[in-house]
Enzyme design. Structure first.
Site, mmCIF file in Angstrom:
data_model
loop_
_atom_site.group_PDB
_atom_site.id
_atom_site.type_symbol
_atom_site.label_atom_id
_atom_site.label_comp_id
_atom_site.label_asym_id
_atom_site.label_seq_id
_atom_site.Cartn_x
_atom_site.Cartn_y
_atom_site.Cartn_z
ATOM 1 N N PRO A 1 -3.799 0.538 18.868
ATOM 2 C CA PRO A 1 -3.542 0.028 17.512
ATOM 3 C C PRO A 1 -3.741 1.055 16.390
ATOM 4 C CG PRO A 1 -5.544 -0.918 18.407
ATOM 5 C CD PRO A 1 -4.915 -0.141 19.504
ATOM 6 N N TYR B 1 4.184 6.547 10.213
ATOM 7 C CA TYR B 1 3.293 5.420 9.897
ATOM 8 C C TYR B 1 4.061 4.319 9.176
ATOM 9 C CZ TYR B 1 -1.029 3.016 8.568
ATOM 10 O OH TYR B 1 -2.030 2.085 8.419
ATOM 11 N N LYS C 1 1.300 -0.032 14.982
ATOM 12 C CA LYS C 1 2.693 -0.183 15.424
ATOM 13 C C LYS C 1 2.982 -1.460 16.211
ATOM 14 C CE LYS C 1 4.098 3.176 13.429
ATOM 15 N NZ LYS C 1 4.593 2.591 12.203
ATOM 16 N N HIS D 1 0.849 -1.200 0.000
ATOM 17 C CA HIS D 1 0.000 0.000 0.000
ATOM 18 C C HIS D 1 0.880 1.243 0.000
ATOM 19 C CE1 HIS D 1 -4.263 -1.404 1.302
ATOM 20 N NE2 HIS D 1 -3.733 -2.213 0.386
ATOM 21 N N TYR E 1 -9.013 5.961 7.576
ATOM 22 C CA TYR E 1 -9.117 6.369 8.987
ATOM 23 C C TYR E 1 -10.110 7.528 9.046
ATOM 24 C CZ TYR E 1 -4.836 3.730 10.012
ATOM 25 O OH TYR E 1 -3.899 2.722 10.172
HETATM 26 P P1 FAS Z 1 1.776 -11.586 21.776
HETATM 27 O O1 FAS Z 1 0.821 -11.232 22.871
HETATM 28 O O2 FAS Z 1 1.308 -11.616 20.377
HETATM 29 O O3 FAS Z 1 2.390 -13.054 22.057
HETATM 30 C C1 FAS Z 1 2.723 -13.459 23.365
HETATM 31 C C2 FAS Z 1 2.626 -14.976 23.399
HETATM 32 O O4 FAS Z 1 3.080 -15.420 24.671
HETATM 33 C C3 FAS Z 1 1.185 -15.450 23.233
HETATM 34 O O5 FAS Z 1 1.122 -16.421 22.212
HETATM 35 C C4 FAS Z 1 0.845 -16.045 24.600
HETATM 36 O O6 FAS Z 1 -0.009 -17.175 24.481
HETATM 37 C C5 FAS Z 1 2.217 -16.447 25.124
HETATM 38 N N1 FAS Z 1 2.312 -16.477 26.587
HETATM 39 C C6 FAS Z 1 1.794 -15.592 27.462
HETATM 40 N N2 FAS Z 1 2.113 -15.962 28.726
HETATM 41 C C7 FAS Z 1 2.870 -17.096 28.624
HETATM 42 C C8 FAS Z 1 3.490 -17.957 29.573
HETATM 43 N N3 FAS Z 1 3.402 -17.707 30.870
HETATM 44 N N4 FAS Z 1 4.180 -19.029 29.122
HETATM 45 C C9 FAS Z 1 4.281 -19.285 27.792
HETATM 46 N N5 FAS Z 1 3.707 -18.502 26.830
HETATM 47 C C10 FAS Z 1 2.998 -17.422 27.263
HETATM 48 N N6 FAS Z 1 -1.249 -4.327 16.656
HETATM 49 C C11 FAS Z 1 -1.338 -3.688 15.476
HETATM 50 O O7 FAS Z 1 -0.326 -3.224 14.962
HETATM 51 N N7 FAS Z 1 -2.541 -3.576 14.844
HETATM 52 C C12 FAS Z 1 -3.686 -4.116 15.368
HETATM 53 O O8 FAS Z 1 -4.756 -4.010 14.789
HETATM 54 C C13 FAS Z 1 -3.627 -4.797 16.581
HETATM 55 N N8 FAS Z 1 -4.743 -5.383 17.104
HETATM 56 C C14 FAS Z 1 -4.646 -6.030 18.300
HETATM 57 C C15 FAS Z 1 -5.766 -6.650 18.867
HETATM 58 C C16 FAS Z 1 -5.682 -7.280 20.110
HETATM 59 C C17 FAS Z 1 -6.910 -7.946 20.711
HETATM 60 C C18 FAS Z 1 -4.451 -7.292 20.809
HETATM 61 C C19 FAS Z 1 -4.350 -7.930 22.187
HETATM 62 C C20 FAS Z 1 -3.340 -6.712 20.250
HETATM 63 C C21 FAS Z 1 -3.418 -6.075 18.974
HETATM 64 N N9 FAS Z 1 -2.303 -5.505 18.371
HETATM 65 C C22 FAS Z 1 -2.372 -4.868 17.198
HETATM 66 C C23 FAS Z 1 -1.012 -5.589 18.976
HETATM 67 C C24 FAS Z 1 -0.456 -6.953 18.673
HETATM 68 O O9 FAS Z 1 -0.346 -7.139 17.293
HETATM 69 C C25 FAS Z 1 0.835 -7.084 19.419
HETATM 70 O O10 FAS Z 1 1.627 -5.916 19.298
HETATM 71 C C26 FAS Z 1 1.653 -8.284 18.995
HETATM 72 O O11 FAS Z 1 0.849 -9.421 19.115
HETATM 73 C C27 FAS Z 1 2.877 -8.339 19.885
HETATM 74 O O12 FAS Z 1 3.500 -9.555 19.693
HETATM 75 P P2 FAS Z 1 4.197 -10.293 20.925
HETATM 76 O O13 FAS Z 1 5.039 -9.332 21.647
HETATM 77 O O14 FAS Z 1 4.799 -11.525 20.356
HETATM 78 O O15 FAS Z 1 3.016 -10.635 21.954
HETATM 79 C C1 PHB Z 2 -5.633 -3.985 10.879
HETATM 80 O O1 PHB Z 2 -5.688 -4.261 9.662
HETATM 81 O O2 PHB Z 2 -5.942 -4.808 11.759
HETATM 82 C C2 PHB Z 2 -5.195 -2.609 11.294
HETATM 83 C C3 PHB Z 2 -4.688 -1.754 10.343
HETATM 84 C C4 PHB Z 2 -4.266 -0.485 10.722
HETATM 85 C C5 PHB Z 2 -4.380 -0.102 12.043
HETATM 86 C C6 PHB Z 2 -4.893 -0.982 13.003
HETATM 87 C C7 PHB Z 2 -5.311 -2.236 12.621
HETATM 88 O O3 PHB Z 2 -3.994 1.144 12.401
#
Ligand code: FAS
Ligand code: PHB
Length: 404
Positions: free
Chosen positions: A295, A387, A299, A74, A203
């Protein structure tokens, strides 16, 4: 299953999996302990946008074959406010940078497949309970797997276990500094089996609240709308969601939001959070275990990838030279870039969302800021640079040292 490894990684999300893959390509052994099962981790709906640096890191470790086939490059985003639409063009404002639409679920699937095929042990349903001896030369991770309590000794341990993990607690309270902001709203996110009604992400700021139109593939859309904290997705039947999105995306002129079956609905809270330092003794924190951003700025996943790249480069440097200087600099290196991303995520969230308690004066300030971005190359460039992702210090070499 080894009882000792060089780098014990707690958490099999993007941070832990990318770190394990980068270490493998540098010839450094690791073990990944993931508390959930493979299906859960691969299906968990999260991020959708990859910065170029994240794409480069996945390519550098041979994890980008499907991304290069299926990822959607994009060149900009669209801002909507006061009934008008304004495009932010990334390449012309950043010297050529773009972003790639490729869901976090797909990144995780690709990294899991590689780790299981070529990498070190990746244990699912392995719940870490405690990190012991982080300040010693031989830390231990105590965990349960297949109903049995186990201990993994290691040279280093990396907490990639997300916001709700256990690793952060191994940094003594008197050492740990945390910074936090919560927001008076959440996002209701949906997946819909309908092609996106836009070529690039939209957005939208509206008096009714924020809305975002993203996508997962040419046939699956991902959309979000701002809702009050504590919202129950059950209170939002499909028609209500589409009607509300229609109202928030509305602009002067003919544009139509295509509707389709909604296959997933979830409410996610908004939070800014940082813990410092991201290291204690031989324990390192990476990704959401150390920091959370709302989000809006897309980032979260990319920050997790940056931490993994900086840490893997530091471990590879230690292996190649015996010098721990990059490891010693890890926390400061990541935090400098992180705080810039924290501010950008806070800025995008604050300027685009309508806080229920905000005054008409606040709304006029938001519209003035949005108009400034729409009308000034300098203001638009500031948004575009943040961004698409600011350069990483000592960015990823074209390829990691080959496994020796
Ligand atoms: P993660 O949370 O992805 O991974 C951590 C892992 O550790 C998980 O698999 C968990 O099961 C495991 N774990 C936890 N405790 C443990 C233990 N005691 N023992 C063993 N394993 C354990 N970011 C965006 O950029 N755009 C978005 O739209 C967006 N939407 C999101 C929506 C939600 C609901 C959430 C919660 C986050 C969102 N994020 C988004 C942010 C997300 O993408 C995170 O930044 C990303 O998953 C970070 O990756 P990790 O640091 O690997 O953590
Ligand atoms: C998504 O595609 O999940 C998404 C994209 C841009 C954002 C947040 C979430 O800023």
């Amino acid at each position: 299953m080894p009882r000792h490894t060089t780098v014990a990684i707690i958490g099999g999300g993007p941070a832990g999996l990318l770190l394990a893959r980068l270490l493998h390509t540098a010839g450094i052994d690791s073990v990944v302990l993931e508390s959930r099962d493979r299906t859960y981790v691969e299906q968990r709906q999260r991020a959708g946008i990859l910065e170029q640096a994240t794409v480069d890191a996945l390519r550098a470790c041979g994890a980008a074959a499907r991304l290069d086939r299926e990822g959607l490059v994009h060149q900009g985003i669209e801002l909507r406010f006061a009934g008008r639409s304004h495009r932010i063009d990334f390449p012309s404002l950043t010297g050529g940078r773009t972003v790639t639409v490729y869901a976090q679920t797909e990144v995780v699937k690709d990294l899991i497949a590689l780790q299981l095929a070529e990498g070190g042990p990746l244990l699912f349903e392995a719940q870490a309970h405690e990190v012991a001896g982080a300040d010693t030369e031989r830390p231990e991770v105590r965990y349960t797997h297949e109903g049995r309590k186990q201990t993994l000794t290691c040279d280093y341990v990396v907490g990639c276990d997300g916001f709700h993990g256990i690793a952060r607690a191994a940094v003594p309270e008197q050492v740990r500094r945390t910074y936090e902001r919560t927001y008076p709203y959440s996002w209701l996110g949906i997946l819909a089996e309908v092609p996106a009604s836009c070529d690039e992400l939209i957005y939208a700021h509206s008096p009714r609240g924020f809305a975002l139109h993203s996508l997962r593939s040419p046939s699956v859309s991902r959309l979000y709308l701002q809702v009050p904290n504590g919202t129950d997705p059950g209170d939002w039947p499909d028609d209500r969601i589409w009607d509300e999105l229609d109202a928030r995306f509305a602009i002067d002129g003919d544009w139509r939001l295509e509707r389709g079956p909604i296959t997933a609905k979830a409410v996610l809270p908004m939070r800014s959070f940082v813990t410092e330092p991201m290291r204690y003794g031989r324990l390192f924190l990476a990704g959401d275990a150390a920091h959370i951003v709302p989000p809006t700025g897309a980032k979260g996943l990319n920050l997790a990838a940056t931490d993994a790249v900086v840490l893997a480069r530091a471990f590879a440097h230690l292996k190649a030279t015996g010098s721990a200087d990059l490891l010693d600099a890890y926390s400061d290196t990541c935090l400098r870039r992180l705080w810039r991303a924290e501010h950008f995520s806070y800025f995008m969230t604050s300027v685009l969302h309508t806080d229920p308690a905000q005054s008409p004066f606040d709304t006029r300030l938001q519209l003035a800021q949005l108009q400034r971005i729409a009308g000034s190359r300098h203001a638009a460039a500031e948004l575009a640079e943040n961004y698409t992702g600011l350069p990483m210090e000592g960015s990823v070499p074209p390829s990691f040292p080959s496994a020796r």
